[in-house]
Design an enzyme around this catalytic site. Sequence first.
Site, short mmCIF file in Angstrom:
data_model
loop_
_atom_site.label_atom_id
_atom_site.label_comp_id
_atom_site.label_asym_id
_atom_site.label_seq_id
_atom_site.Cartn_x
_atom_site.Cartn_y
_atom_site.Cartn_z
N LEU A 103 29.43 46.80 28.24
CA LEU A 103 30.63 46.79 28.53
C LEU A 103 31.49 46.03 27.44
CD1 LEU A 103 30.16 45.67 32.52
CD2 LEU A 103 30.35 48.01 31.23
N TYR A 148 42.48 50.69 18.40
CA TYR A 148 41.63 50.59 19.61
C TYR A 148 40.89 51.87 19.75
CZ TYR A 148 40.07 49.78 24.21
OH TYR A 148 39.39 49.69 25.43
N LYS A 194 36.78 52.72 19.84
CA LYS A 194 36.11 53.31 21.10
C LYS A 194 35.48 54.78 20.85
CE LYS A 194 35.70 51.18 24.26
NZ LYS A 194 34.74 49.95 24.54
N ASN A 254 43.46 52.89 33.22
CA ASN A 254 43.59 51.58 33.47
C ASN A 254 43.06 51.10 34.76
OD1 ASN A 254 46.50 51.03 31.77
ND2 ASN A 254 46.40 53.23 32.70
N GLY A 299 47.12 24.38 83.98
CA GLY A 299 47.90 24.67 85.14
C GLY A 299 49.29 25.53 85.12
#
Length: 369
Positions: A53, A103, A107, A132, A282
């Site tokens: 991860l 990015y 990946k 997301n 009561g």
Amino acid sequence: MKILVTGAKGFIGRNLIIGLKNHKDMEIYEYDKDTKQSLLEEYCKDADFVYHLAGVNRPIDEEQYIENNIDFTIQLLKALKNNNNPCPLVYSSSVQASLNNSYGKSKKAGEDAIFNYAIETGSKVLVYRLPNVFGKWCKPNYNSVVATFCNNIAKDLPITVNEPDTALRLVYIDDVVEEFIHALKGEECKAGAFCKIPTVHMMSIGGIADLIRSFKSSREKLAIPDMSDAFTKKLYSTYLSYLPDWDLSQELKMNVDQRGSFTEFIKQTEIGQVSINISKAGIIKGNHWHNTKIEKFLVVSGIGVIRIRKITSKEVISYYVDGEKLQIIDIPAGYAHNIENLGKRELITMIWANESFDPSKPDTYSMEV
């Protein structure tokens, strides 16, 4: 099983490790950027399963994309090969791997390295291109619009909605963890060469902002969102996790008199109203009836009697109640009713009504039981 989790201190890693620790007979090797590098070889020697991860998606320097998303992936795979460990591996990639940005390219390179590793070694690899991800412990003001909105709205900070109509594909962290644990058991959800999280939600950025704002407003009004909608339920859980520790308490207005008190707890159009009624020793409360409103009484402390009578009849039905033996008493429409404290200490009753109290239309008519 011995399980290696890289990126152990990240958003997904923290939640996954908590989920894994709820299962018995698992030893978790937690590896993060501050872990001694020498431990990677040791962990890769003994691991029965790997969750990879680790990675970055908003570094200060774009060179860190290569260092963290590519080089470390290659280092991890090399350590497994050096130790002749063909254990299965889950890789958390991103839907951006199909895009032409720094990015996404990093990946995609990580995916390619892992697929090549599988061909070379015969190891089982499971690559998840995650959209997301939202949920508790996600870092706000970083790369998650949901985390930022939840954090800022919870703390009365401003938010900026630049493209309100842009639709987002979202997956909830608990659904991610559940699927990752299914993968551990060989029950992964496949989608061609990749794996996927089975439950995906869609909503516009503006819609998310409006929904989170409604959470803040509803909390102030003692209301709760529509829990029948799966996304709303998950987003609400996420929002509450961003409340400041000092703001978790909410003072209620107690309507107090010589008989005791009556306090509204939850008010919601879809579910009605929940209240807490406290009667002193009561004391008799009630002696009224409703045309349409129905109620359920649940005595949780003390002893007493609940009396009901159909307004067209003289027959009184009595139910003796005790907080030591919980039971629900239904109060139908058209029945006069009261509750009497028969003990020496306070009688505490939870009351549900099918509608919230409306002072302009109380639907409450005095009548002795």
